[in-house]
Design a protein around this motif. Structure first.
Motif, PDB file in Angstrom:
ATOM      1  N   MET C  41      20.788  25.889 -49.985  1.00  0.00           N
ATOM      2  CA  MET C  41      19.936  26.924 -50.838  1.00  0.00           C
ATOM      3  C   MET C  41      18.869  25.856 -51.101  1.00  0.00           C
ATOM      4  N   ASP C  42      17.849  26.371 -51.664  1.00  0.00           N
ATOM      5  CA  ASP C  42      16.850  25.606 -52.227  1.00  0.00           C
ATOM      6  C   ASP C  42      17.026  25.084 -53.555  1.00  0.00           C
ATOM      7  N   PHE C  43      16.421  24.038 -54.038  1.00  0.00           N
ATOM      8  CA  PHE C  43      16.598  23.403 -55.181  1.00  0.00           C
ATOM      9  C   PHE C  43      15.305  22.951 -55.590  1.00  0.00           C
ATOM     10  N   ASN C  44      14.588  23.264 -57.016  1.00  0.00           N
ATOM     11  CA  ASN C  44      13.345  22.921 -57.568  1.00  0.00           C
ATOM     12  C   ASN C  44      13.492  21.798 -58.474  1.00  0.00           C
ATOM     13  N   HIS C  45      13.442  20.403 -57.978  1.00  0.00           N
ATOM     14  CA  HIS C  45      13.692  19.268 -59.086  1.00  0.00           C
ATOM     15  C   HIS C  45      12.816  19.630 -60.291  1.00  0.00           C
ATOM     16  N   SER C  88      14.970  33.804 -59.575  1.00  0.00           N
ATOM     17  CA  SER C  88      14.486  33.141 -58.090  1.00  0.00           C
ATOM     18  C   SER C  88      15.626  33.647 -57.187  1.00  0.00           C
ATOM     19  N   ALA C  89      15.505  33.576 -55.958  1.00  0.00           N
ATOM     20  CA  ALA C  89      16.618  33.990 -55.034  1.00  0.00           C
ATOM     21  C   ALA C  89      17.660  32.782 -54.906  1.00  0.00           C
ATOM     22  N   ALA C  90      16.925  31.587 -54.913  1.00  0.00           N
ATOM     23  CA  ALA C  90      18.064  30.409 -54.760  1.00  0.00           C
ATOM     24  C   ALA C  90      19.003  30.551 -55.991  1.00  0.00           C
ATOM     25  N   GLU C  91      18.646  30.972 -57.193  1.00  0.00           N
ATOM     26  CA  GLU C  91      19.606  31.001 -58.233  1.00  0.00           C
ATOM     27  C   GLU C  91      20.529  31.948 -57.936  1.00  0.00           C
ATOM     28  N   ALA C  92      20.100  33.012 -57.435  1.00  0.00           N
ATOM     29  CA  ALA C  92      21.076  34.185 -57.137  1.00  0.00           C
ATOM     30  C   ALA C  92      22.043  33.717 -56.291  1.00  0.00           C
ATOM     31  N   VAL C  93      21.688  32.922 -55.188  1.00  0.00           N
ATOM     32  CA  VAL C  93      22.744  32.377 -54.178  1.00  0.00           C
ATOM     33  C   VAL C  93      23.531  31.460 -54.883  1.00  0.00           C
ATOM     34  N   LEU C  94      23.120  30.646 -55.875  1.00  0.00           N
ATOM     35  CA  LEU C  94      23.838  29.939 -56.624  1.00  0.00           C
ATOM     36  C   LEU C  94      25.075  30.394 -57.208  1.00  0.00           C
ATOM     37  N   ILE C  95      24.829  31.532 -57.780  1.00  0.00           N
ATOM     38  CA  ILE C  95      25.579  32.211 -58.824  1.00  0.00           C
ATOM     39  C   ILE C  95      26.499  32.954 -58.045  1.00  0.00           C
ATOM     40  N   ALA C  96      26.003  33.753 -57.025  1.00  0.00           N
ATOM     41  CA  ALA C  96      27.020  34.594 -56.250  1.00  0.00           C
ATOM     42  C   ALA C  96      27.803  33.890 -55.541  1.00  0.00           C
ATOM     43  N   ALA C  97      27.325  32.893 -54.631  1.00  0.00           N
ATOM     44  CA  ALA C  97      27.998  32.109 -53.553  1.00  0.00           C
ATOM     45  C   ALA C  97      29.000  30.922 -54.093  1.00  0.00           C
ATOM     46  N   TYR C  98      28.533  30.385 -54.975  1.00  0.00           N
ATOM     47  CA  TYR C  98      28.949  29.150 -55.426  1.00  0.00           C
ATOM     48  C   TYR C  98      29.518  29.190 -56.864  1.00  0.00           C
ATOM     49  N   GLY C 140      12.668  13.169 -57.479  1.00  0.00           N
ATOM     50  CA  GLY C 140      12.947  14.041 -58.895  1.00  0.00           C
ATOM     51  C   GLY C 140      11.820  14.908 -59.167  1.00  0.00           C
ATOM     52  N   THR C 141      10.676  15.026 -58.622  1.00  0.00           N
ATOM     53  CA  THR C 141       9.467  15.833 -58.617  1.00  0.00           C
ATOM     54  C   THR C 141       9.122  16.754 -57.609  1.00  0.00           C
ATOM     55  N   SER C 142      10.063  16.839 -56.801  1.00  0.00           N
ATOM     56  CA  SER C 142       9.876  17.792 -55.642  1.00  0.00           C
ATOM     57  C   SER C 142       9.829  19.043 -56.187  1.00  0.00           C
ATOM     58  N   THR C 143       9.460  20.037 -55.412  1.00  0.00           N
ATOM     59  CA  THR C 143       9.638  21.611 -55.695  1.00  0.00           C
ATOM     60  C   THR C 143      10.292  22.242 -54.836  1.00  0.00           C
ATOM     61  N   THR C 144      10.721  21.663 -53.807  1.00  0.00           N
ATOM     62  CA  THR C 144      11.652  22.167 -52.688  1.00  0.00           C
ATOM     63  C   THR C 144      12.359  21.294 -52.096  1.00  0.00           C
ATOM     64  N   LEU C 145      13.528  21.243 -51.457  1.00  0.00           N
ATOM     65  CA  LEU C 145      14.482  20.193 -50.775  1.00  0.00           C
ATOM     66  C   LEU C 145      13.954  20.367 -48.920  1.00  0.00           C
ATOM     67  N   GLN C 146      13.711  19.152 -48.777  1.00  0.00           N
ATOM     68  CA  GLN C 146      13.407  19.035 -47.079  1.00  0.00           C
ATOM     69  C   GLN C 146      14.631  19.251 -46.351  1.00  0.00           C
ATOM     70  N   PRO C 147      14.561  20.021 -45.237  1.00  0.00           N
ATOM     71  CA  PRO C 147      15.682  19.940 -44.449  1.00  0.00           C
ATOM     72  C   PRO C 147      16.459  18.598 -43.862  1.00  0.00           C
ATOM     73  N   GLY C 148      17.918  18.744 -44.013  1.00  0.00           N
ATOM     74  CA  GLY C 148      18.437  17.606 -43.545  1.00  0.00           C
ATOM     75  C   GLY C 148      18.397  17.260 -42.298  1.00  0.00           C
ATOM     76  N   GLU C 149      18.287  15.723 -41.747  1.00  0.00           N
ATOM     77  CA  GLU C 149      18.262  15.664 -40.540  1.00  0.00           C
ATOM     78  C   GLU C 149      19.332  14.724 -40.235  1.00  0.00           C
ATOM     79  N   THR C 150      20.133  14.879 -39.147  1.00  0.00           N
ATOM     80  CA  THR C 150      21.347  13.729 -38.713  1.00  0.00           C
ATOM     81  C   THR C 150      21.148  13.380 -37.253  1.00  0.00           C
ATOM     82  N   ASN C 151      21.337  12.144 -37.169  1.00  0.00           N
ATOM     83  CA  ASN C 151      21.131  11.615 -35.739  1.00  0.00           C
ATOM     84  C   ASN C 151      22.434  11.988 -35.215  1.00  0.00           C
ATOM     85  N   ARG C 152      22.205  12.667 -33.811  1.00  0.00           N
ATOM     86  CA  ARG C 152      23.622  13.271 -33.171  1.00  0.00           C
ATOM     87  C   ARG C 152      24.198  12.100 -32.793  1.00  0.00           C
TER      88      ARG C 152
END
Lengths: 263, 724, 199
Positions: C41-45, C88-98, C140-152
């Motif tokens: 889910m998104d997180f706003n630092h 926010s929708a992210a917080e709703a996900v946080l509460i309901a799913a986690y 620490g000052t970002s408003t959104t989280l980047q997607p994670g990228e993994t080397n396959r």
């Protein structure tokens, strides 16, 4: 900006042979701490991994004048280590700050030249892929890496414990470790207090007096390896055996006593 | 324009050149190398916060303190706790590998049935059917009025679980509660009876002794975990008692002792009588009241010359020994046998206790102290009676439940089988492993392993202080394993016993709580922290809840030091055989001269083994690995003999031989060992190479091959070695 | 024109191949090598630090034994968010799913090093006085989280190697290979040894 660092240390181990009762706790404690794997049941005995190994030495006299002592032999962390000289890929290196001779499994390419060079037979090779029975992976120590097949490994004086001790000290704002902060697994497991460990450059550790004692000796001193594992015995015959030849040490032979075998 | 091969080649070369200048091949190589070090074949270490918990080990009766290192909620490793009031930081190889033992290859993950004809004897069985089978048999026996043929073998009496065993037997009708002979416990029980100090248990007060004369007890290696008795290895610069070790073969204890008496096997009684004689002559100790009629005559007869003839020790050595024991303070004579060698024997223990009486150390500091028993030690009698397994008539049991604890000494499987009815007798193990005392069982019901259920731990026999501790359930109970009390309750329900809940887990909880309450009510003793630094008097503990919480956190309850209560005489409580005769019979030595096999070389068969290993239970995989790769334990079929003795008989190292006793013949491999007395063959007690207890493995029969009788002393026996 | 082409056909084919190889190596390969995954889910630092007034160490503390707690466990979030604090929708996900089912959020950790590496936050933050942003940048000052990228192939996070396929980045948080750590150590005169960072 230059970073301030802790004073250099020289970690030594002093083993009182007269106190050792051959229980094997040091071997087990070491294997558990360092994620040493169990080779297949049908593997040859000299294909094993025993970073700390307890040998037996007898005084060659008949019963009942016979006496046996036990010699726990880990990597001796030599200041002039033959293994460092011969390694073609610098997979082993002595840390100037601590004196610890560190084996790096990631760099090792498995030539085993170091095993041939080590006069104490204190190096071991992963002949087999380490396989952990179901569920036992959860008991691995996160402070120590696991090795794969084809690399050499040996005692690192439980460097993972040194790291944890440094972190604890950093949490308290200290750069310097106090005696007793950092103790390898073998020393901690020994029930008789035969294995002592400490920083020889730190007055508070008491190592200096132990090193200077008349009953203190090192194995194979004449080779000039300058090991940092010292032994103590009030029996002159034990000091004599330790200094000169290790062939009389039982365990450097096959269990049936049929001559010298090399791992 | 047509595409020629040349064009194609040029294109390909161009593409290759372009690729080589790009990161593609180099990054791929780099990543592939990294992949080889990170693939699924490389074990992943756990992640999580690291924490420490304290608990108590339950593998053997020593009850060593443990520090459990946990990553997240999983126990990763186990260490001893230095300063621990019971174990002084000692632990043994088996205890150090405790975290691994729950994942042992021989771990029982469901009911197991034994098929003797197959090469791999244990087969999984449907758990419900297993319970049904055992329940049916229980019900039948009870209905037929044969509940006296139901028995439970408790390998660690004194626990709360032991109370439940007794309850189960009571609800079955007249079931029998069985215990196994144990050197230390037998010695302690015998002395307590003879000294006539009710509700007290004897203990050796090594810490205050000035000199110790030990008859084969491993006082330097294996008295407290794998370590020495407290006070015997002093801190740097301190002093310790003079130690004289009387042992036929050399051992770590003989090496660390000040004087070693290499007496002939089985002659400890004569030595004890001889030392009493010498000490009276040396010290002119007053003749105390005789422990039994005729003792003074026996002592007078055992002059140094006579003892020398019997034991093979020179009179001069005996004199030196007596002299080294005198003038240093309290002298303590130690019996109890050794885990790997077995009990000493009643005669030997009597002679040693009489020696302690002569030394005037009974009830004194530095000698044999009498510590108060735990408040609940007088157990309610079981309707069917409490018996030692050896005294049960052969063929008189039809159903035997065997407790799953790891025994301190090897358990004779043949002995268990002999007590069962030949055709129908069923041995059921309540065990977490298929090895150990249940190796010969017919059926195993999967029980919880060490650390998976809350146990209570009482002081070991002959410990100087009474103690009580809890071993917490730090590992969760897996789905396939059951709390031993839950097994009992389920069996009781299946068999339709009247009060099944009296032996269930809830009752277990109640028993533990009752015990805690009685300690609290008694108000004596201290709650001591695991590192021994904090001591809280019990009468200042706020509540039962605080008390329980402290014990679950690793604290121990330690009784106050035993007060001095001098004991002047040993009181006969009556017995089948006058004590004088028992001692007199053993005084000339236990060795039977005639050999089992006249055509072979007669030898004396003895055993040795390390604490935690000799009992033959499941060993952590790391310990089995080390026994293969190092010399710290002898090879499993190693028959160790003295090199001179071997040379006289024309044997060489590594030679295969056949060892014969009255019970049969077994193949062994000769190992030359100067620590063994000439004429003795030393075999190791303990489990086989993988710890999996192969039924044909010499080790599972180890103590069955020695004695031809039911004499609990299996440490010395006649045998013969023959070339193959 | 045609003459030009036919005269230089070979060379042009070669150049086309070369261009293709370069394109594959420099443009296509990075796309294929990394797999992307969105954070659970998104997180706003910025919302937590600026508006919430929190510091890094409040959610990412050091434990008593000096180890670093890393990504907060769900109970840290539940301390404040057991009931919704915003819309926010992210917080709703946080509460309901986690938070409600007490499940840990399976965050993608950008800076996760392989298991043979030992990194001590205490040594860097407490002893060397390095601030969080020096190595973790604008996180620490970002408003959104980047997607994670993994080397396959190597299974490492892209932040280890860096965003550029040739390796390295201009910022510390973009490149965390051994050579990057060693460079800073050399600059600061830290006495290195292999076991200092390896297990």
């Amino acid at each position: 900006m230059k970073t301030q660092q802790a004073k250099p240390a020289r970690y030594v181990m002093v083993i009182d042979v007269d106190r050792c009762n051959g229980c094997g706790n040091c071997m087990v404690g070491c294997a558990v701490e360092n994620n040493v794997s169990v080779p297949p049941a049908d593997a040859l005995a000299n294909r094993g991994l025993t970073w700390m190994k307890v040998y037996r030495v007898g005084n060659d006299r008949p019963f009942p004048d016979h006496q046996t002592v036990c010699l726990p032999i880990p990597c001796q962390h030599c200041d002039h280590a033959p293994c460092i000289h011969v390694c073609p890929v610098t997979a082993v290196q002595r840390d100037e700050q601590t004196g610890i001779v560190g084996q790096i499994p990631e760099r090792c390419m498995g030539c085993r030249y170091c095993m041939a060079a080590c006069p104490y037979h204190a190096r071991y090779f992963n002949w087999f892929t380490p396989v952990w029975p179901a569920g036992m992976e959860k008991t691995l120590n996160p402070d120590v890496g696991t090795r794969m097949r084809g690399v050499a490994e040996k005692c690192n004086f439980c460097h993972g414990r040194l790291d944890r001790a440094r972190e604890r000290a950093a949490a308290e704002g200290r750069r310097q470790l106090d005696p007793g902060d950092y103790v390898p697994a073998c020393a901690e497991a020994c029930p008789t207090g035969a294995i002592r460990f400490g920083d020889a450059l730190d007055e508070r550790s008491g190592m200096k007096d132990l090193l200077a004692a008349p009953e203190t000796f090192r194995l194979l001193e004449s080779l000039g390896t300058e090991p940092k594992v010292y032994y103590q015995s009030r029996h002159a015959w034990v000091r004599q055996v330790g200094r000169s030849r290790l062939a009389r040490v039982r365990g450097f032979e096959t269990p049936a006593g049929e001559g010298v075998t090399h791992g | 324009m047509s595409v020629t091969r040349r064009c194609f080649l040029k294109f390909t070369c161009g593409a290759a050149a372009g690729t080589l200048i790009s990161p593609l091949p180099w990054k791929l190589l780099d990543d592939a190398a990294i992949w080889t070090q990170n693939g699924s074949w490389v074990a992943q270490t756990p992640r999580g916060p690291v924490s420490s918990l304290f608990s108590t080990c339950t593998l053997c009766g020593a009850g060593c303190g443990l520090r459990l290192r946990q990553v997240g909620s999983d126990t990763v490793s186990v260490q001893g706790v230095s300063g621990h009031p019971v174990s002084q930081g000692a632990l043994c190889p088996a205890g150090l590998g405790l975290a691994q033992i729950l994942h042992h290859p021989a771990r029982v993950r469901g009911a197991m049935k034994r098929d003797r004809s197959a090469t791999a004897p244990w087969h999984p069985m449907d758990t419900t059917s297993a319970y049904a089978e055992v329940g049916r048999k229980l019900a039948e026996l009870r209905a037929a009025g044969r509940s006296g043929e139901i028995a439970i073998l408790d390998l660690r009496p004194g626990r709360s679980l032991s109370v439940l065993y007794r309850n189960f037997l009571a609800t079955a009708g007249a079931g029998r509660y069985l215990t196994l002979p144990d050197g230390r416990q037998d010695a302690a029980t015998a002395l307590a009876e003879l000294a006539g100090v009710p509700r007290h248990a004897p203990g050796y007060d090594f810490a205050h002794a000035g000199a110790v004369i030990s008859f084969g007890a491993p006082v330097f290696d294996g008295w407290c975990g794998a370590g020495p008795a407290p006070g015997l290895i002093p801190a740097t610069g301190g002093t310790r008692p003079v130690v004289v070790q009387a042992s036929s073969n050399a051992s770590p204890t003989t090496n660390l002792a000040d004087v070693w008496l290499p007496l002939r096997p089985g002659t400890e009684t004569a030595l004890a009588l001889g030392l009493a004689h010498l000490l009276r002559t040396e010290w002119t100790l007053p003749f105390t009241e005789e422990p039994w009629p005729g003792y003074n005559d026996q002592v007078s007869q055992h002059t140094p010359r006579r003892v020398a003839d019997i034991t093979g020790l020179s009179p001069a050595l005996l004199q030196t020994t007596a002299r080294s024991l005198s003038g240093r303070g309290p002298v303590l004579a130690v019996g109890g046998g050794a885990p790997g060698a077995g009990p000493l024997g009643q005669a030997e223990e009597l002679a040693i206790w009489a020696l302690n009486l002569t030394l005037g150390n009974l009830g004194q500091a530095g000698g044999v102290v009498f510590r108060p028993d735990l408040p609940w030690s007088e157990a309610a009698p079981v309707p069917g009676g409490t018996t030692s397994l050896r005294e049960v008539p052969d063929g008189s049991l039809d159903l035997l439940l065997v407790d799953g604890s790891l025994p301190d000494s090897p358990v004779s499987q043949a002995l268990l089988r002999r007590k069962m009815r030949p055709q129908s007798g069923l041995i059921v193990g309540l065990s977490a492993f298929t090895v150990g005392p249940v190796a010969e069982a017919d059926l195993i019901l999967p029980a919880a392993g060490p650390g998976e259920w809350l146990q209570d731990v009482t002081a070991q026999a002959l410990a100087p202080r009474t103690s009580y501790a809890l071993a917490r359930a730090d590992a969760g109970l897996p789905a396939f394993a059951a709390h031993p009390a839950a097994i009992l309750e389920r069996l009781a329900r299946t068999a339709d016993f009247p009060t099944p809940a009296s032996c269930g887990p809830d009752r277990h909880e109640e028993v533990v709580t009752d015990r805690l309450q009685s300690l609290l009510s008694q108000g004596t003793g201290h709650l001591v922290s695991p590192d021994g630094t904090t001591r809280t008097p019990v009468n200042r503990v706020a509540s039962l809840r605080t008390f329980r919480k402290a014990l679950l956190a690793g604290d121990c309850w330690i009784a106050p030091p035993a007060p001095a209560r001098p004991v002047d005489g040993l009181h006969l409580t009556g017995g089948a055989r006058p004590l004088f005769e028992t001692v007199a019979a053993a005084a000339p030595g236990r060795l039977v001269s005639e050999s089992a096999d006249p055509s072979a070389c007669p030898v004396t068969l003895m055993f040795d083994g390390q604490v935690g290993i000799a009992g033959g239970g499941a060993l952590p995989p790391v310990v089995n690995k080390l026994r293969r790769e190092s010399n710290f334990l002898p090879a499993v079929d190693a028959a160790r003999v003295n090199p001179d003795f071997a040379r006289q008989n024309g044997w060489h190292a590594g030679q295969p031989l056949t060892l014969t006793t009255k019970r049969g013949a077994w193949p062994v491999t000769l190992v030359l060992d100067e620590t063994v007395q000439p004429g003795v063959v030393l075999l190791p007690a303990g489990p086989g190479p993988t710890g999996l207890g192969d039924p044909d493995d010499l080790r599972t029969h180890i103590i069955d091959i020695c004695s031809g009788t039911d004499d609990p002393v299996w440490r010395v026996g006649p045998a013969a070695l023959r070339k193959v | 024109m045609r003459a030009f082409i036919s005269q230089h056909c070979g060379r042009m084919v070669f150049l086309v191949g070369l261009a293709g190889g370069l394109a594959a190596g420099w443009l296509l390969f990075p796309q294929l090598l990394y797999s992307r995954q969105a954070q659970p889910m998104d997180f706003n630092h910025a919302l937590h630090t600026d508006d919430g007034g929190m510091t890094c160490e409040e959610c990412h503390p050091f434990r008593d034994d000096g180890s670093f707690s890393g990504i907060p466990t769900i109970d840290v979030c539940a301390d404040c968010h057991s009931d919704p604090l915003g819309e926010s929708a992210a917080e709703a996900v946080l509460i309901a799913a986690y938070i409600e089912p007490a499940q840990e959020v399976p965050w993608f950790v950008y800076a996760r090093q392989p298991q043979n590496v030992y990194f001590s936050h205490a040594a860097h933050v407490r002893l060397a006085d390095i601030t969080c942003d020096r190595c973790h940048g604008f996180q620490g000052t970002s408003t959104t989280l980047q997607p994670g990228e993994t080397n396959r192939i190597s299974t490492y996070s892209r932040h280890i190697w860096g965003p550029r396929i040739s390796g390295g980045g201009s910022q510390v948080w973009d490149a965390m290979k051994m050579s990057d750590c060693s460079a800073c150590h050399a600059q600061r005169g830290v006495q290195d040894s292999c076991l200092m960072c390896h297990k």
